[in-house]
Motif scaffolding. Sequence first.
Motif, PDB file in Angstrom:
ATOM      1  N   VAL A  67       0.679  -1.091   0.033  1.00 37.80           N
ATOM      2  CA  VAL A  67       0.033  -0.033   0.049  1.00 37.80           C
ATOM      3  C   VAL A  67       0.899   1.329   0.004  1.00 37.80           C
ATOM      4  CG1 VAL A  67      -1.586   1.496   1.306  1.00 37.80           C
ATOM      5  CG2 VAL A  67      -1.835  -1.107   0.951  1.00 37.80           C
ATOM      6  N   VAL A  68       1.889   1.263   0.857  1.00 38.10           N
ATOM      7  CA  VAL A  68       2.902   2.328   0.811  1.00 38.10           C
ATOM      8  C   VAL A  68       3.501   2.767  -0.398  1.00 38.10           C
ATOM      9  CG1 VAL A  68       4.828   3.589   1.919  1.00 38.10           C
ATOM     10  CG2 VAL A  68       2.951   2.476   3.541  1.00 38.10           C
ATOM     11  N   VAL A  69       4.134   1.727  -1.039  1.00 32.81           N
ATOM     12  CA  VAL A  69       4.897   1.671  -2.234  1.00 32.81           C
ATOM     13  C   VAL A  69       3.991   2.332  -3.403  1.00 32.81           C
ATOM     14  CG1 VAL A  69       6.218   0.736  -3.900  1.00 32.81           C
ATOM     15  CG2 VAL A  69       6.621   0.240  -1.634  1.00 32.81           C
ATOM     16  N   ALA A  70       2.736   1.695  -3.468  1.00 31.58           N
ATOM     17  CA  ALA A  70       1.788   1.911  -4.420  1.00 31.58           C
ATOM     18  C   ALA A  70       1.415   3.458  -4.160  1.00 31.58           C
ATOM     19  CB  ALA A  70       0.667   1.061  -4.559  1.00 31.58           C
ATOM     20  N   GLY A  71       1.335   3.807  -3.005  1.00 26.08           N
ATOM     21  CA  GLY A  71       0.713   5.045  -2.642  1.00 26.08           C
ATOM     22  C   GLY A  71       1.648   6.128  -3.061  1.00 26.08           C
ATOM     23  N   ILE A  72       2.826   6.011  -2.670  1.00 25.08           N
ATOM     24  CA  ILE A  72       4.014   7.142  -3.028  1.00 25.08           C
ATOM     25  C   ILE A  72       4.159   7.214  -4.439  1.00 25.08           C
ATOM     26  CG2 ILE A  72       6.565   7.275  -3.028  1.00 25.08           C
ATOM     27  CD1 ILE A  72       6.444   6.134  -0.231  1.00 25.08           C
ATOM     28  N   THR A  73       4.125   6.106  -5.368  1.00 24.68           N
ATOM     29  CA  THR A  73       4.382   6.204  -6.763  1.00 24.68           C
ATOM     30  C   THR A  73       2.911   6.817  -7.518  1.00 24.68           C
ATOM     31  OG1 THR A  73       3.688   3.755  -7.077  1.00 24.68           O
ATOM     32  CG2 THR A  73       5.962   4.266  -7.080  1.00 24.68           C
ATOM     33  N   LYS A  74       1.921   6.107  -6.872  1.00 24.52           N
ATOM     34  CA  LYS A  74       0.785   6.906  -7.845  1.00 24.52           C
ATOM     35  C   LYS A  74       0.623   8.564  -7.280  1.00 24.52           C
ATOM     36  CE  LYS A  74      -2.211   2.948  -7.620  1.00 24.52           C
ATOM     37  NZ  LYS A  74      -3.478   2.350  -7.107  1.00 24.52           N
ATOM     38  N   ALA A  75       1.271   8.679  -6.128  1.00 28.01           N
ATOM     39  CA  ALA A  75       1.021  10.592  -5.803  1.00 28.01           C
ATOM     40  C   ALA A  75       2.165  11.127  -6.332  1.00 28.01           C
ATOM     41  CB  ALA A  75       1.361  10.769  -4.281  1.00 28.01           C
ATOM     42  N   GLY A  76       3.349  10.391  -6.843  1.00 33.57           N
ATOM     43  CA  GLY A  76       4.340  11.039  -7.703  1.00 33.57           C
ATOM     44  C   GLY A  76       5.304  12.116  -7.067  1.00 33.57           C
ATOM     45  N   ASP A  77       4.977  12.223  -5.671  1.00 36.03           N
ATOM     46  CA  ASP A  77       5.587  13.228  -5.072  1.00 36.03           C
ATOM     47  C   ASP A  77       6.213  12.932  -3.741  1.00 36.03           C
ATOM     48  OD1 ASP A  77       6.505  15.607  -4.123  1.00 36.03           O
ATOM     49  OD2 ASP A  77       4.859  16.616  -4.154  1.00 36.03           O
ATOM     50  N   LEU A  78       7.374  12.591  -3.728  1.00 37.96           N
ATOM     51  CA  LEU A  78       8.074  12.280  -2.370  1.00 37.96           C
ATOM     52  C   LEU A  78       7.903  13.381  -1.124  1.00 37.96           C
ATOM     53  CD1 LEU A  78       9.192   9.435  -1.164  1.00 37.96           C
ATOM     54  CD2 LEU A  78      11.504  10.708  -1.635  1.00 37.96           C
ATOM     55  N   ALA A  80       5.419  15.451  -0.926  1.00 34.77           N
ATOM     56  CA  ALA A  80       4.019  15.333  -0.225  1.00 34.77           C
ATOM     57  C   ALA A  80       3.850  14.095   0.689  1.00 34.77           C
ATOM     58  CB  ALA A  80       2.948  15.110  -1.283  1.00 34.77           C
ATOM     59  N   PHE A  81       4.633  13.195   0.478  1.00 38.64           N
ATOM     60  CA  PHE A  81       4.607  11.978   1.422  1.00 38.64           C
ATOM     61  C   PHE A  81       5.357  12.136   2.740  1.00 38.64           C
ATOM     62  CE2 PHE A  81       5.543   7.558   2.816  1.00 38.64           C
ATOM     63  CZ  PHE A  81       4.256   6.996   2.526  1.00 38.64           C
ATOM     64  N   GLY A  82       6.320  13.179   2.647  1.00 37.80           N
ATOM     65  CA  GLY A  82       7.036  13.500   3.715  1.00 37.80           C
ATOM     66  C   GLY A  82       5.996  14.490   4.560  1.00 37.80           C
ATOM     67  N   ARG A  83       5.288  15.268   3.693  1.00 38.76           N
ATOM     68  CA  ARG A  83       4.570  16.271   4.483  1.00 38.76           C
ATOM     69  C   ARG A  83       3.433  15.634   5.303  1.00 38.76           C
ATOM     70  NH1 ARG A  83       4.302  19.137  -0.166  1.00 38.76           N
ATOM     71  NH2 ARG A  83       2.336  18.262  -0.718  1.00 38.76           N
ATOM     72  N   ILE A  84       2.791  14.356   4.597  1.00 44.06           N
ATOM     73  CA  ILE A  84       1.835  13.600   5.319  1.00 44.06           C
ATOM     74  C   ILE A  84       2.394  13.312   6.749  1.00 44.06           C
ATOM     75  CG2 ILE A  84       0.539  11.558   5.242  1.00 44.06           C
ATOM     76  CD1 ILE A  84       0.174  12.320   2.086  1.00 44.06           C
ATOM     77  N   GLY A  85       3.617  12.467   6.577  1.00 40.08           N
ATOM     78  CA  GLY A  85       4.122  12.055   7.683  1.00 40.08           C
ATOM     79  C   GLY A  85       4.363  13.030   8.982  1.00 40.08           C
ATOM     80  N   LEU A  86       4.988  14.224   8.595  1.00 44.02           N
ATOM     81  CA  LEU A  86       5.233  15.284   9.625  1.00 44.02           C
ATOM     82  C   LEU A  86       3.796  15.801  10.070  1.00 44.02           C
ATOM     83  CD1 LEU A  86       6.791  17.464  10.850  1.00 44.02           C
ATOM     84  CD2 LEU A  86       6.885  18.919   8.929  1.00 44.02           C
ATOM     85  N   LYS A  87       2.855  16.032   9.404  1.00 43.99           N
ATOM     86  CA  LYS A  87       1.466  16.275   9.821  1.00 43.99           C
ATOM     87  C   LYS A  87       1.056  15.227  10.760  1.00 43.99           C
ATOM     88  CE  LYS A  87       0.579  19.493   5.938  1.00 43.99           C
ATOM     89  NZ  LYS A  87      -0.444  19.586   4.841  1.00 43.99           N
ATOM     90  N   ALA A  88       1.152  14.130  10.478  1.00 43.90           N
ATOM     91  CA  ALA A  88       0.439  12.999  11.242  1.00 43.90           C
ATOM     92  C   ALA A  88       1.354  12.864  12.441  1.00 43.90           C
ATOM     93  CB  ALA A  88       0.871  11.591  10.576  1.00 43.90           C
ATOM     94  N   GLU A 414      -3.687  17.667   4.191  1.00 40.35           N
ATOM     95  CA  GLU A 414      -2.828  17.460   3.111  1.00 40.35           C
ATOM     96  C   GLU A 414      -3.684  17.754   1.667  1.00 40.35           C
ATOM     97  OE1 GLU A 414       0.514  17.158   0.716  1.00 40.35           O
ATOM     98  OE2 GLU A 414       0.047  17.645   2.850  1.00 40.35           O
ATOM     99  N   GLY A 415      -5.055  17.497   1.679  1.00 35.96           N
ATOM    100  CA  GLY A 415      -5.591  17.643   0.492  1.00 35.96           C
ATOM    101  C   GLY A 415      -5.667  16.405  -0.192  1.00 35.96           C
ATOM    102  N   ALA A 416      -5.811  15.370   0.594  1.00 34.72           N
ATOM    103  CA  ALA A 416      -5.745  13.967   0.021  1.00 34.72           C
ATOM    104  C   ALA A 416      -7.144  13.323   0.332  1.00 34.72           C
ATOM    105  CB  ALA A 416      -4.565  13.259   0.538  1.00 34.72           C
ATOM    106  N   LEU A 417      -8.142  13.990   0.574  1.00 39.91           N
ATOM    107  CA  LEU A 417      -9.332  13.455   1.156  1.00 39.91           C
ATOM    108  C   LEU A 417     -10.664  13.750   0.137  1.00 39.91           C
ATOM    109  CD1 LEU A 417     -11.302  11.899   3.079  1.00 39.91           C
ATOM    110  CD2 LEU A 417     -11.512  14.125   4.430  1.00 39.91           C
ATOM    111  N   ASP A 418     -11.260  13.027  -0.503  1.00 35.27           N
ATOM    112  CA  ASP A 418     -12.530  13.167  -1.298  1.00 35.27           C
ATOM    113  C   ASP A 418     -13.642  13.548  -0.314  1.00 35.27           C
ATOM    114  OD1 ASP A 418     -14.614  13.285  -3.071  1.00 35.27           O
ATOM    115  OD2 ASP A 418     -13.885  11.690  -4.275  1.00 35.27           O
ATOM    116  N   THR A 419     -13.930  14.554   0.068  1.00 36.69           N
ATOM    117  CA  THR A 419     -14.962  14.745   1.359  1.00 36.69           C
ATOM    118  C   THR A 419     -16.275  14.242   0.744  1.00 36.69           C
ATOM    119  OG1 THR A 419     -13.718  16.532   2.005  1.00 36.69           O
ATOM    120  CG2 THR A 419     -16.003  16.339   2.784  1.00 36.69           C
ATOM    121  N   GLU A 420     -16.580  14.550  -0.472  1.00 32.13           N
ATOM    122  CA  GLU A 420     -17.863  14.155  -0.958  1.00 32.13           C
ATOM    123  C   GLU A 420     -18.224  12.701  -0.984  1.00 32.13           C
ATOM    124  OE1 GLU A 420     -20.553  16.263  -1.369  1.00 32.13           O
ATOM    125  OE2 GLU A 420     -19.184  17.729  -0.647  1.00 32.13           O
ATOM    126  N   ARG A 421     -17.140  12.155  -1.449  1.00 30.08           N
ATOM    127  CA  ARG A 421     -17.327  10.505  -1.340  1.00 30.08           C
ATOM    128  C   ARG A 421     -17.477  10.043  -0.017  1.00 30.08           C
ATOM    129  NH1 ARG A 421     -16.437   6.216  -4.431  1.00 30.08           N
ATOM    130  NH2 ARG A 421     -15.815   4.467  -3.678  1.00 30.08           N
TER     131      ARG A 421
END
Length: 484
Positions: A67-78, A80-88, A414-421
């Motif tokens: 899940v993590v490897v696929a998530g990083i590669t699909k996001a295409g921005d390392l 952004a992944f670092g920001r998610i970790g820091l905010k977490a 991080e803007g990674a949530l589809d709120t309506e869905r």
Amino acid sequence: MPQSVPSLPRRVARTLRTSLFAQVACALVIGVLVGRLWPHAGTAVQPLGDGFVRLIKAMIAPLVFCVVVAGITKAGDLKAFGRIGLKALIWFEVATTVALVVGLLAGNLVQPGAGMNVDPSQLDASAVDEKTGGGALPSTSEFILHSLPDSAVGAFAENSLLQVLVLSCLVGAALLHLGNTKVPAILPAIEQGQEVVFAIVGFIMKLAPLAVFGATAHLVGEYGLGALSTYGKLIGVCYAVALIFLVLLGVALKALTGLSLWKFVRYTREEMLLALGTASSETVMPRMMQKLRQAGCRDDAVGLVLPTGYSFNLDGASIYLSVGTLFIAQAVGVDLSLGQQITVVLVLMLTSKGMAGVPGSAFLALSATASALGVIPAGAVALLLGVDRIMDAMRVATNLLGNCVAVFVVSRWEGALDTERAKKVLGGEIAFVPEQAEQAEQAEQTEQTEEPGSAEASAAGPKSLTPAALASPLPDAPSSTVRE
């Protein structure tokens, strides 16, 4: 003619056959009865619960990696992944601090240990050593070093989530650096491996009722219900504080994302009941990852925040530690000053981060806190031996919901949530579909679309069967989507 209504026994049988929630609930009730009426039999069926937990744990490390490897590669921005970790990590520290403070406030207000007048010299301190195996919580430097793998295979063999996360981030970063032109087959293989793991989890989940029966029967059979009367006040305070904390979490979730915590509990009621029945939040991590992804959270946020929270965001354990420390002090007649209680918060903020995966970690953290204060006898920690197992339900539920709320909040941040869905899924407008069932459905629909004689092809007419249309590949649907 009006359609006949199935009889009540048939409706009950159909519910038990199709609903995991109903199966687990029945297993929970039967387990309590067996443990209460036949204690020895209840203890004998413990392997049912232990075996299920072992099977699920075997799948967690490969699942997190995929899940993590696929998530990083699909996001295409390392980055952004670092920001998610820091905010977490920021959210985790705020949440656990609030849990500790609320626990201390409740402990001072209710004073669950007042009037017990326990003589610490009469307590068996060796029982705590037996519970903890003579171990110790890792220091900050040891904790950081232990999170870094010294063997790629060892990280998976030891089921160390933090080490697996570090490896996953390195692999994801390497794939981003190399690009699809150099390693075109790696990412599809990882995504297919993820589907295999989810399929295996689906098979194992069919054994969940047996696991809940075995774990519950063992708990009631071995520990009985006598602790409820002896430690009733302490148990009541801890559970009440957990409820207050969950209300605060629900308010924060609503304010920051617009989502309802109660609707999320209903959405994940099967997983919550299973976690309570087995006294382990790890048993439901794979299913929670599926449900969070289908509820609109992006893959990289789910893959990083949820597993990390299992080590850094133990809200339920924080509540138990803060209330338990005051309970011990009050029971032995020690009046902690405001400064000493602030020390309790500071010590527990550190020790609670190194608790995951350490046997008897709660008692080790309490012993470390008692040593830091210097006024509570270390042997007094043995007072909590009789009630520790009963606190599991509170700790598991609070830890699990706290981590899931963290996923939603950090994803929104991080803007990674589809709120309506997310609102549609939690509201029941979009039903949850297990990952392997969704993939099978998509494959079947793809085959039907590609068959020249299918009904869809006939209805589409000759224009839809042009060479250009047939040559164009079908788009790959993200694995976290569900057809409405």
